[in-house]
Each structure stands twice: as structure tokens, then as C-alpha cells.
Design a protein around this motif. Structure first.
Motif, PDB file in Angstrom:
ATOM      1  N   VAL A 120      16.233  -0.108 -10.633  1.00 25.88           N
ATOM      2  CA  VAL A 120      17.355   0.656 -10.152  1.00 25.88           C
ATOM      3  C   VAL A 120      17.995   1.532 -11.396  1.00 25.88           C
ATOM      4  O   VAL A 120      18.409   2.778 -10.736  1.00 25.88           O
ATOM      5  CB  VAL A 120      18.496  -0.334  -9.862  1.00 25.88           C
ATOM      6  CG1 VAL A 120      19.885   0.254  -9.397  1.00 25.88           C
ATOM      7  CG2 VAL A 120      17.894  -1.431  -8.559  1.00 25.88           C
ATOM      8  N   ALA A 121      17.901   1.266 -12.343  1.00 19.77           N
ATOM      9  CA  ALA A 121      18.449   2.232 -13.483  1.00 19.77           C
ATOM     10  C   ALA A 121      17.649   3.256 -13.594  1.00 19.77           C
ATOM     11  O   ALA A 121      18.311   4.463 -13.891  1.00 19.77           O
ATOM     12  CB  ALA A 121      18.536   1.563 -14.843  1.00 19.77           C
ATOM     13  N   TYR A 122      16.113   3.311 -13.406  1.00 15.99           N
ATOM     14  CA  TYR A 122      15.585   4.477 -13.410  1.00 15.99           C
ATOM     15  C   TYR A 122      15.674   5.108 -12.305  1.00 15.99           C
ATOM     16  O   TYR A 122      15.778   6.504 -12.484  1.00 15.99           O
ATOM     17  CB  TYR A 122      14.126   3.872 -13.490  1.00 15.99           C
ATOM     18  CG  TYR A 122      13.272   3.487 -14.797  1.00 15.99           C
ATOM     19  CD1 TYR A 122      13.177   4.441 -15.826  1.00 15.99           C
ATOM     20  CD2 TYR A 122      13.215   2.157 -15.441  1.00 15.99           C
ATOM     21  CE1 TYR A 122      12.734   4.216 -16.941  1.00 15.99           C
ATOM     22  CE2 TYR A 122      12.781   2.007 -16.554  1.00 15.99           C
ATOM     23  CZ  TYR A 122      12.493   3.062 -17.293  1.00 15.99           C
ATOM     24  OH  TYR A 122      11.966   2.512 -18.460  1.00 15.99           O
ATOM     25  N   ASN A 123      15.914   4.504 -11.087  1.00 17.54           N
ATOM     26  CA  ASN A 123      16.171   5.487  -9.684  1.00 17.54           C
ATOM     27  C   ASN A 123      17.677   6.202 -10.122  1.00 17.54           C
ATOM     28  O   ASN A 123      17.688   7.401  -9.888  1.00 17.54           O
ATOM     29  CB  ASN A 123      16.379   4.334  -8.704  1.00 17.54           C
ATOM     30  CG  ASN A 123      16.456   5.212  -7.582  1.00 17.54           C
ATOM     31  OD1 ASN A 123      16.141   6.332  -7.131  1.00 17.54           O
ATOM     32  ND2 ASN A 123      17.002   4.356  -6.385  1.00 17.54           N
ATOM     33  N   TYR A 124      18.710   5.790 -10.809  1.00 15.33           N
ATOM     34  CA  TYR A 124      19.814   6.473 -10.879  1.00 15.33           C
ATOM     35  C   TYR A 124      19.875   7.288 -11.972  1.00 15.33           C
ATOM     36  O   TYR A 124      20.511   8.501 -11.866  1.00 15.33           O
ATOM     37  CB  TYR A 124      21.010   5.430 -11.205  1.00 15.33           C
ATOM     38  CG  TYR A 124      21.610   4.802  -9.914  1.00 15.33           C
ATOM     39  CD1 TYR A 124      22.332   5.455  -8.983  1.00 15.33           C
ATOM     40  CD2 TYR A 124      21.184   3.510  -9.415  1.00 15.33           C
ATOM     41  CE1 TYR A 124      22.836   4.952  -7.677  1.00 15.33           C
ATOM     42  CE2 TYR A 124      21.850   3.054  -8.476  1.00 15.33           C
ATOM     43  CZ  TYR A 124      22.443   3.794  -7.403  1.00 15.33           C
ATOM     44  OH  TYR A 124      23.074   3.186  -6.437  1.00 15.33           O
ATOM     45  N   SER A 125      18.841   7.097 -12.945  1.00 16.70           N
ATOM     46  CA  SER A 125      18.605   8.115 -14.173  1.00 16.70           C
ATOM     47  C   SER A 125      18.134   9.338 -13.389  1.00 16.70           C
ATOM     48  O   SER A 125      18.519  10.498 -13.723  1.00 16.70           O
ATOM     49  CB  SER A 125      17.677   7.355 -15.154  1.00 16.70           C
ATOM     50  OG  SER A 125      17.578   8.172 -16.221  1.00 16.70           O
ATOM     51  N   ALA A 126      16.905   9.095 -12.561  1.00 14.97           N
ATOM     52  CA  ALA A 126      16.211  10.219 -11.839  1.00 14.97           C
ATOM     53  C   ALA A 126      17.432  11.197 -11.087  1.00 14.97           C
ATOM     54  O   ALA A 126      17.214  12.381 -11.451  1.00 14.97           O
ATOM     55  CB  ALA A 126      15.165   9.687 -10.996  1.00 14.97           C
ATOM     56  N   TYR A 127      18.436  10.322 -10.580  1.00 16.97           N
ATOM     57  CA  TYR A 127      19.237  11.090  -9.792  1.00 16.97           C
ATOM     58  C   TYR A 127      20.113  11.811 -10.812  1.00 16.97           C
ATOM     59  O   TYR A 127      20.499  13.198 -10.525  1.00 16.97           O
ATOM     60  CB  TYR A 127      20.129  10.249  -8.782  1.00 16.97           C
ATOM     61  CG  TYR A 127      21.342  10.968  -8.302  1.00 16.97           C
ATOM     62  CD1 TYR A 127      20.884  11.576  -7.120  1.00 16.97           C
ATOM     63  CD2 TYR A 127      22.551  10.932  -8.573  1.00 16.97           C
ATOM     64  CE1 TYR A 127      21.921  12.357  -6.382  1.00 16.97           C
ATOM     65  CE2 TYR A 127      23.639  11.620  -7.955  1.00 16.97           C
ATOM     66  CZ  TYR A 127      23.485  12.280  -6.956  1.00 16.97           C
ATOM     67  OH  TYR A 127      24.120  12.967  -6.065  1.00 16.97           O
ATOM     68  N   ALA A 128      20.713  11.303 -11.648  1.00 14.69           N
ATOM     69  CA  ALA A 128      21.552  12.084 -12.836  1.00 14.69           C
ATOM     70  C   ALA A 128      20.694  13.416 -13.198  1.00 14.69           C
ATOM     71  O   ALA A 128      21.104  14.325 -13.610  1.00 14.69           O
ATOM     72  CB  ALA A 128      22.073  11.116 -13.864  1.00 14.69           C
ATOM     73  N   LYS A 129      19.498  12.932 -13.882  1.00 20.16           N
ATOM     74  CA  LYS A 129      18.653  14.081 -14.294  1.00 20.16           C
ATOM     75  C   LYS A 129      18.414  15.179 -13.457  1.00 20.16           C
ATOM     76  O   LYS A 129      18.495  16.186 -13.934  1.00 20.16           O
ATOM     77  CB  LYS A 129      17.255  13.463 -14.952  1.00 20.16           C
ATOM     78  CG  LYS A 129      17.336  12.656 -16.000  1.00 20.16           C
ATOM     79  CD  LYS A 129      16.028  12.011 -16.586  1.00 20.16           C
ATOM     80  CE  LYS A 129      16.145  11.111 -17.735  1.00 20.16           C
ATOM     81  NZ  LYS A 129      14.863  10.488 -18.440  1.00 20.16           N
ATOM     82  N   ASN A 130      18.195  14.862 -12.174  1.00 18.15           N
ATOM     83  CA  ASN A 130      17.967  15.954 -11.317  1.00 18.15           C
ATOM     84  C   ASN A 130      19.161  16.843 -11.052  1.00 18.15           C
ATOM     85  O   ASN A 130      19.249  18.035 -11.219  1.00 18.15           O
ATOM     86  CB  ASN A 130      17.534  15.311  -9.678  1.00 18.15           C
ATOM     87  CG  ASN A 130      17.387  16.261  -8.950  1.00 18.15           C
ATOM     88  OD1 ASN A 130      16.688  17.409  -9.025  1.00 18.15           O
ATOM     89  ND2 ASN A 130      18.219  16.165  -7.872  1.00 18.15           N
ATOM     90  N   MET A 131      20.265  16.216 -11.011  1.00 24.17           N
ATOM     91  CA  MET A 131      21.690  16.787 -10.885  1.00 24.17           C
ATOM     92  C   MET A 131      22.096  17.723 -12.162  1.00 24.17           C
ATOM     93  O   MET A 131      22.647  18.755 -11.972  1.00 24.17           O
ATOM     94  CB  MET A 131      22.776  15.846 -10.405  1.00 24.17           C
ATOM     95  CG  MET A 131      22.636  15.019  -9.271  1.00 24.17           C
ATOM     96  SD  MET A 131      22.396  16.387  -7.911  1.00 24.17           S
ATOM     97  CE  MET A 131      24.133  16.994  -7.814  1.00 24.17           C
ATOM     98  N   LEU A 132      21.550  17.313 -13.163  1.00 22.49           N
ATOM     99  CA  LEU A 132      21.661  18.063 -14.518  1.00 22.49           C
ATOM    100  C   LEU A 132      20.555  19.071 -14.741  1.00 22.49           C
ATOM    101  O   LEU A 132      20.663  19.631 -15.664  1.00 22.49           O
ATOM    102  CB  LEU A 132      21.940  17.058 -15.653  1.00 22.49           C
ATOM    103  CG  LEU A 132      23.089  16.047 -15.722  1.00 22.49           C
ATOM    104  CD1 LEU A 132      22.768  14.952 -16.782  1.00 22.49           C
ATOM    105  CD2 LEU A 132      24.273  16.953 -15.855  1.00 22.49           C
ATOM    106  N   GLY A 133      19.709  19.377 -13.947  1.00 19.29           N
ATOM    107  CA  GLY A 133      18.635  20.210 -13.822  1.00 19.29           C
ATOM    108  C   GLY A 133      17.486  19.777 -14.481  1.00 19.29           C
ATOM    109  O   GLY A 133      16.380  20.687 -14.944  1.00 19.29           O
ATOM    110  N   ASP A 134      17.067  18.491 -14.914  1.00 20.82           N
ATOM    111  CA  ASP A 134      15.972  18.029 -15.397  1.00 20.82           C
ATOM    112  C   ASP A 134      15.082  17.597 -14.432  1.00 20.82           C
ATOM    113  O   ASP A 134      14.867  16.232 -14.238  1.00 20.82           O
ATOM    114  CB  ASP A 134      16.442  16.964 -16.540  1.00 20.82           C
ATOM    115  CG  ASP A 134      15.163  16.598 -17.192  1.00 20.82           C
ATOM    116  OD1 ASP A 134      13.936  17.022 -17.206  1.00 20.82           O
ATOM    117  OD2 ASP A 134      15.249  15.432 -17.944  1.00 20.82           O
ATOM    118  N   SER A 135      14.509  18.417 -13.739  1.00 20.88           N
ATOM    119  CA  SER A 135      13.284  17.986 -12.661  1.00 20.88           C
ATOM    120  C   SER A 135      12.320  17.233 -13.151  1.00 20.88           C
ATOM    121  O   SER A 135      11.766  16.086 -12.523  1.00 20.88           O
ATOM    122  CB  SER A 135      13.136  19.225 -11.663  1.00 20.88           C
ATOM    123  OG  SER A 135      12.369  20.170 -12.387  1.00 20.88           O
ATOM    124  N   ALA A 136      11.673  17.525 -14.111  1.00 20.98           N
ATOM    125  CA  ALA A 136      10.575  16.836 -14.940  1.00 20.98           C
ATOM    126  C   ALA A 136      10.963  15.441 -15.303  1.00 20.98           C
ATOM    127  O   ALA A 136      10.104  14.476 -14.938  1.00 20.98           O
ATOM    128  CB  ALA A 136       9.811  17.609 -16.145  1.00 20.98           C
TER     129      ALA A 136
END
Length: 68
Positions: free
Chosen positions: A23-39
Motif C-alpha cells: 500500500v505504501a508503494y502504491n501511494y508512493s507511486a501516486y505521489a511520484k506521479n503527481m510530482l512528475g517522476d513517472s519512472a
């Protein structure tokens, strides 16, 4: 306004405490996406999928479409 940097910091702390926290990885992915870190977002999505089949049904399609 959502504080995605703070969200990412919280996720990083949760992952440091439990490296198998999908779950933490999932939310981390969301935050990174919103911050422009798609990779970074895709890497975290794939890690979440690897760790937990419970999250698989919610993010597998998104990961397949977004992380090509």
C-alpha cells in the motif's frame, strides 16, 4: 492543495519500516506521479504488484497502460 512531497516522505518512512508494504508503494507511486517522476512511479507500481495480489486488481490495468 495536496502535499505530495509530504505524502512521499510518509510513504518512504512506511517502506523503511516494512519493505513489503504494498500500500505504501502504491501511494508512493501516486505521489511520484503527481510530482512528475513517472519512472519512479512506475517502479513503485511494479513493486506494489510484486508484493501484494490484493492491490493487483486496483492498479494492474493502470500500470499496464501508464508504464509502457
Amino acid at each position: 492543495m495536496t502535499n505530495y512531497t509530504g505524502m512521499l516522505e510518509d510513504c518512504s518512512k512506511a517502506i523503511a519500516l516494512d519493505e513489503k508494504n504494498a500500500v505504501a508503494y502504491n501511494y508512493s507511486a501516486y505521489a511520484k506521479n503527481m510530482l512528475g517522476d513517472s519512472a519512479g512511479a512506475c517502479a513503485d507500481l511494479h513493486k506494489a504488484l510484486e508484493l501484494d495480489n490484493e492491490v493487483k486488481h486496483t492498479i494492474e490495468g493502470f500500470a499496464a497502460d501508464y508504464c509502457k
